[in-house]
Design a protein around this motif. Structure first.
Motif, PDB file in Angstrom:
ATOM      1  N   HIS A   1      31.262  91.602 -53.628  1.00  0.00           N
ATOM      2  CA  HIS A   1      32.059  92.856 -55.138  1.00  0.00           C
ATOM      3  C   HIS A   1      30.939  93.662 -55.365  1.00  0.00           C
ATOM      4  CE1 HIS A   1      35.600  89.903 -55.523  1.00  0.00           C
ATOM      5  NE2 HIS A   1      35.091  89.047 -55.098  1.00  0.00           N
ATOM      6  N   THR A   2      31.554  94.584 -56.096  1.00  0.00           N
ATOM      7  CA  THR A   2      30.680  95.624 -56.403  1.00  0.00           C
ATOM      8  C   THR A   2      30.715  95.628 -57.955  1.00  0.00           C
ATOM      9  OG1 THR A   2      32.246  97.539 -56.497  1.00  0.00           O
ATOM     10  CG2 THR A   2      30.650  97.365 -54.621  1.00  0.00           C
TER      11      THR A   2
ATOM     12  N   PRO B   1      38.227  99.772 -73.940  1.00  0.00           N
ATOM     13  CA  PRO B   1      36.926  99.603 -73.824  1.00  0.00           C
ATOM     14  C   PRO B   1      37.943  98.548 -71.880  1.00  0.00           C
ATOM     15  CG  PRO B   1      36.994  97.714 -75.245  1.00  0.00           C
ATOM     16  CD  PRO B   1      37.388  98.912 -75.539  1.00  0.00           C
ATOM     17  N   THR B   2      36.305  98.961 -70.939  1.00  0.00           N
ATOM     18  CA  THR B   2      37.505  98.087 -70.082  1.00  0.00           C
ATOM     19  C   THR B   2      36.778  96.489 -70.172  1.00  0.00           C
ATOM     20  OG1 THR B   2      37.038  99.064 -67.948  1.00  0.00           O
ATOM     21  CG2 THR B   2      36.545  97.328 -67.624  1.00  0.00           C
ATOM     22  N   MET B   3      37.986  95.641 -69.921  1.00  0.00           N
ATOM     23  CA  MET B   3      37.737  93.833 -70.895  1.00  0.00           C
ATOM     24  C   MET B   3      37.143  93.304 -69.492  1.00  0.00           C
ATOM     25  SD  MET B   3      41.837  93.166 -71.273  1.00  0.00           S
ATOM     26  CE  MET B   3      42.204  93.644 -72.847  1.00  0.00           C
ATOM     27  N   ALA B   4      35.828  92.123 -70.370  1.00  0.00           N
ATOM     28  CA  ALA B   4      35.510  90.809 -69.323  1.00  0.00           C
ATOM     29  C   ALA B   4      36.396  90.205 -69.258  1.00  0.00           C
ATOM     30  CB  ALA B   4      33.998  90.863 -70.088  1.00  0.00           C
ATOM     31  N   LYS B   5      36.411  89.498 -67.352  1.00  0.00           N
ATOM     32  CA  LYS B   5      37.277  88.598 -67.624  1.00  0.00           C
ATOM     33  C   LYS B   5      36.658  87.294 -66.326  1.00  0.00           C
ATOM     34  CE  LYS B   5      40.751  91.838 -65.364  1.00  0.00           C
ATOM     35  NZ  LYS B   5      39.369  91.852 -64.448  1.00  0.00           N
ATOM     36  N   MET B   6      37.457  86.164 -66.684  1.00  0.00           N
ATOM     37  CA  MET B   6      37.019  85.073 -66.214  1.00  0.00           C
ATOM     38  C   MET B   6      36.862  85.595 -64.185  1.00  0.00           C
ATOM     39  SD  MET B   6      38.846  81.398 -65.248  1.00  0.00           S
ATOM     40  CE  MET B   6      38.608  80.910 -66.784  1.00  0.00           C
ATOM     41  N   GLY B   7      37.894  86.188 -63.768  1.00  0.00           N
ATOM     42  CA  GLY B   7      38.149  86.660 -61.897  1.00  0.00           C
ATOM     43  C   GLY B   7      38.910  87.738 -62.391  1.00  0.00           C
ATOM     44  N   LEU B   8      39.654  87.398 -61.184  1.00  0.00           N
ATOM     45  CA  LEU B   8      40.444  88.646 -60.700  1.00  0.00           C
ATOM     46  C   LEU B   8      39.150  90.029 -60.680  1.00  0.00           C
ATOM     47  CD1 LEU B   8      44.083  88.260 -61.626  1.00  0.00           C
ATOM     48  CD2 LEU B   8      42.977  87.644 -59.342  1.00  0.00           C
ATOM     49  N   ASP B   9      37.832  90.178 -60.477  1.00  0.00           N
ATOM     50  CA  ASP B   9      37.174  90.759 -60.852  1.00  0.00           C
ATOM     51  C   ASP B   9      37.621  92.185 -60.132  1.00  0.00           C
ATOM     52  OD1 ASP B   9      35.182  89.556 -61.942  1.00  0.00           O
ATOM     53  OD2 ASP B   9      34.182  88.969 -60.630  1.00  0.00           O
ATOM     54  N   ASP B  10      38.164  92.709 -59.066  1.00  0.00           N
ATOM     55  CA  ASP B  10      38.405  93.874 -58.534  1.00  0.00           C
ATOM     56  C   ASP B  10      39.400  94.712 -59.169  1.00  0.00           C
ATOM     57  OD1 ASP B  10      36.152  93.792 -56.485  1.00  0.00           O
ATOM     58  OD2 ASP B  10      36.941  92.406 -56.270  1.00  0.00           O
TER      59      ASP B  10
ATOM     60  N   GLY C   1      31.188  71.129 -52.275  1.00  0.00           N
ATOM     61  CA  GLY C   1      30.150  70.461 -52.783  1.00  0.00           C
ATOM     62  C   GLY C   1      29.491  71.078 -53.754  1.00  0.00           C
ATOM     63  N   ALA C   2      27.944  71.091 -53.795  1.00  0.00           N
ATOM     64  CA  ALA C   2      26.849  72.364 -54.051  1.00  0.00           C
ATOM     65  C   ALA C   2      26.703  73.526 -53.923  1.00  0.00           C
ATOM     66  CB  ALA C   2      25.492  71.404 -54.006  1.00  0.00           C
ATOM     67  N   ARG C   3      27.944  73.719 -52.682  1.00  0.00           N
ATOM     68  CA  ARG C   3      28.131  75.593 -52.339  1.00  0.00           C
ATOM     69  C   ARG C   3      28.781  75.630 -52.888  1.00  0.00           C
ATOM     70  NH1 ARG C   3      27.839  75.252 -45.801  1.00  0.00           N
ATOM     71  NH2 ARG C   3      29.039  77.637 -46.558  1.00  0.00           N
ATOM     72  N   GLY C   4      29.703  74.669 -53.342  1.00  0.00           N
ATOM     73  CA  GLY C   4      31.508  75.765 -53.793  1.00  0.00           C
ATOM     74  C   GLY C   4      30.922  76.520 -55.031  1.00  0.00           C
ATOM     75  N   TYR C   5      29.953  75.593 -55.801  1.00  0.00           N
ATOM     76  CA  TYR C   5      29.763  75.845 -57.169  1.00  0.00           C
ATOM     77  C   TYR C   5      28.541  77.437 -57.202  1.00  0.00           C
ATOM     78  CZ  TYR C   5      28.269  75.375 -62.149  1.00  0.00           C
ATOM     79  OH  TYR C   5      28.211  75.905 -63.092  1.00  0.00           O
TER      80      TYR C   5
ATOM     81  N   ILE D   1      33.525  79.964 -53.256  1.00  0.00           N
ATOM     82  CA  ILE D   1      34.704  79.625 -53.075  1.00  0.00           C
ATOM     83  C   ILE D   1      34.917  79.370 -54.630  1.00  0.00           C
ATOM     84  CG2 ILE D   1      35.556  77.084 -52.931  1.00  0.00           C
ATOM     85  CD1 ILE D   1      35.254  78.394 -50.074  1.00  0.00           C
ATOM     86  N   GLU D   2      34.222  79.239 -55.451  1.00  0.00           N
ATOM     87  CA  GLU D   2      33.523  79.755 -57.498  1.00  0.00           C
ATOM     88  C   GLU D   2      34.465  80.675 -57.818  1.00  0.00           C
ATOM     89  OE1 GLU D   2      32.349  81.362 -59.792  1.00  0.00           O
ATOM     90  OE2 GLU D   2      31.455  83.107 -57.381  1.00  0.00           O
ATOM     91  N   ALA D   3      34.665  81.545 -56.897  1.00  0.00           N
ATOM     92  CA  ALA D   3      35.566  83.105 -57.389  1.00  0.00           C
ATOM     93  C   ALA D   3      36.780  82.801 -56.612  1.00  0.00           C
ATOM     94  CB  ALA D   3      34.893  83.886 -56.654  1.00  0.00           C
ATOM     95  N   ALA D   4      36.961  82.355 -55.864  1.00  0.00           N
ATOM     96  CA  ALA D   4      38.278  82.228 -55.717  1.00  0.00           C
ATOM     97  C   ALA D   4      39.236  80.801 -56.527  1.00  0.00           C
ATOM     98  CB  ALA D   4      38.174  81.071 -54.229  1.00  0.00           C
ATOM     99  N   LEU D   5      38.534  80.535 -57.038  1.00  0.00           N
ATOM    100  CA  LEU D   5      38.275  79.345 -57.712  1.00  0.00           C
ATOM    101  C   LEU D   5      39.512  80.122 -59.318  1.00  0.00           C
ATOM    102  CD1 LEU D   5      39.414  76.710 -60.139  1.00  0.00           C
ATOM    103  CD2 LEU D   5      36.946  75.851 -59.894  1.00  0.00           C
ATOM    104  N   ARG D   6      37.936  80.938 -59.724  1.00  0.00           N
ATOM    105  CA  ARG D   6      38.047  82.031 -61.066  1.00  0.00           C
ATOM    106  C   ARG D   6      39.147  83.147 -60.973  1.00  0.00           C
ATOM    107  NH1 ARG D   6      34.060  85.528 -61.235  1.00  0.00           N
ATOM    108  NH2 ARG D   6      33.205  85.320 -59.571  1.00  0.00           N
ATOM    109  N   ASP D   7      39.469  83.043 -59.247  1.00  0.00           N
ATOM    110  CA  ASP D   7      40.891  84.166 -59.076  1.00  0.00           C
ATOM    111  C   ASP D   7      42.221  83.609 -59.263  1.00  0.00           C
ATOM    112  OD1 ASP D   7      38.773  86.282 -59.255  1.00  0.00           O
ATOM    113  OD2 ASP D   7      39.160  86.387 -56.647  1.00  0.00           O
TER     114      ASP D   7
END
Length: 380
Positions: free
Chosen positions: A29-30, A198-207, A340-344, A350-356
């Motif tokens: 992501h950018t 202004p552009t909104m700050a969101k939980m996910g779907l950053d793109d 596990g911890a890597r998912g966080y 993986i955590e980005a997929a959850l937020r999305d």
């Protein structure tokens, strides 16, 4: 007879899109999501994604709902930037298709080729603070003026809004008519009287960037009205048929991508001297993920099949939207647990997929709204 297979052309289209999008979207992501992804957006246009179901004479591929869903399934699986796929879906189903189906010849000729190619980006200006699920109570109004209409009001959440070239705006033109008192307008985002928040700050779907849009005495000529005045409600519901069916195919693709990742991880990760895939708790969780996505896939394909046949599809679409959105959210949470911890951590995505996946149970009608629609179709 039910045919569960894809022909050679359909299979080749899916594999081509999957391969190309994996190549194009492999970077991370950018800081400036879609603003820094015009190259990706134009690539979606070149691959035909942005005009999948638009008639070929207007620059699209002319695909039906089922083939279009398969296109977005490939996009969701091949592109790690789920927000980009979501933004493309909102662009096509909520904005481009209403112009294709209800716009006059001038509107179609003026907008569709640019929207299909990716030269232009569209944003759907419907949602308001007090009108999300109840779209018959829009506070944004449009009053008659010589040669057109004057729009006033605020749209609270417009996906693609900060980078949109064109807005599909819905406004009340007859407050006494309720559902039949709304009208759809095609508005240039740079028109006088259009002000972006202004552009909104969101939980996910950053793109997929989003913002509020204000209309302040914004003049829209008569030729920019979709259909006829008062047809905004039916036009919006038609766009929701496309969106609730085909947009969520992108989430099926995301669920497939997560399933691929957790299977690979479970085979490679070792605990107690063996791969964790040997642990029943792990293998059963993955089995449930696979069953969940296949069940949702069949519901979505059925909904698209009914749309292509011209059959009433309200029940199938509501069931499909509910199953896909809730299923992919559950799968993403399971993926975090399996990693596990890597998912966080952010590194593996993986955590980005959850937020999305969280907003999937909210937009295009919440899960509770889908249950209400299902209950209505069951005559409860």
């Amino acid at each position: 007879m039910v045919d569960f297979g894809w022909n050679a052309e359909q299979s080749a289209r899916y594999e081509h899109l999957l391969t190309r999008l994996r190549q194009v979207c492999k970077d991370s992501h950018t800081e400036h999501p879609l603003g820094g992804r015009r190259r990706h957006w134009r690539c979606l246009g070149e691959l035909g994604v942005l005009g999948s179901c638009v008639p070929a004479e207007h620059g699209g591929q002319g695909l039906g709902a089922l083939d279009t869903a398969r296109v977005f399934e490939a996009a969701g699986r091949g592109c790690r930037h789920t927000g980009l796929v979501f933004g493309a879906s909102a662009h096509l189903f909520a904005c481009t298709m209403p112009i294709a189906e209800f716009g006059g010849p001038g509107l179609r000729a003026g907008f569709l080729p640019r929207l299909c190619s990716g030269e232009a980006i569209a944003g759907n200006a419907m949602t308001e603070t007090e009108a999300g699920s109840d779209v018959s109570r829009l506070a944004t109004s449009a009053r008659r003026a010589p040669g057109g209409w004057v729009l006033n009001g605020k749209k609270s959440f417009v996906s693609n809004g900060p980078v949109a070239d064109v807005l599909l705006a819905y406004a009340t033109t007859d407050p006494r008519a309720g559902y039949l008192g709304q009208t759809a307008f095609v508005v240039d985002a740079g028109s006088p009287g259009v002000r972006l928040g202004p552009t909104m700050a969101k939980m996910g779907l950053d793109d997929c960037v989003a913002c509020a849009v204000h209309f302040e005495d914004c003049f829209v000529p008569d030729e920019r009205v979709l259909g006829e005045p008062g047809q905004g409600g039916p036009i919006f519901q038609r766009s929701m048929e496309w969106e609730r069916a085909c947009l969520f195919a992108g989430y099926l693709g995301l669920a497939d991508r997560l399933l691929d990742r957790v299977k690979e991880h479970a085979r490679a990760r070792r605990q107690y001297g063996a791969p964790i895939s040997r642990l029943q708790a792990v293998s059963h969780r993955i089995a449930d993920m696979a069953t969940q996505v296949e069940s949702a896939r069949l519901l979505l394909y059925r909904a698209c099949w009914q749309l292509d046949r011209g059959e009433p599809a309200d029940l199938a679409i509501a069931m499909s939207k509910l199953a896909v959105s809730e299923g992919v959210l559950h799968s993403a949470l399971d993926a975090v647990r399996l990693f596990g911890a890597r998912g966080y951590l952010s590194e593996d995505g993986i955590e980005a997929a959850l937020r999305d996946t969280v907003p999937a149970v909210i937009f295009s009608g919440t899960s509770d709204i889908q249950r209400q629609l299902i209950a209505r179709e069951l005559h409860l």
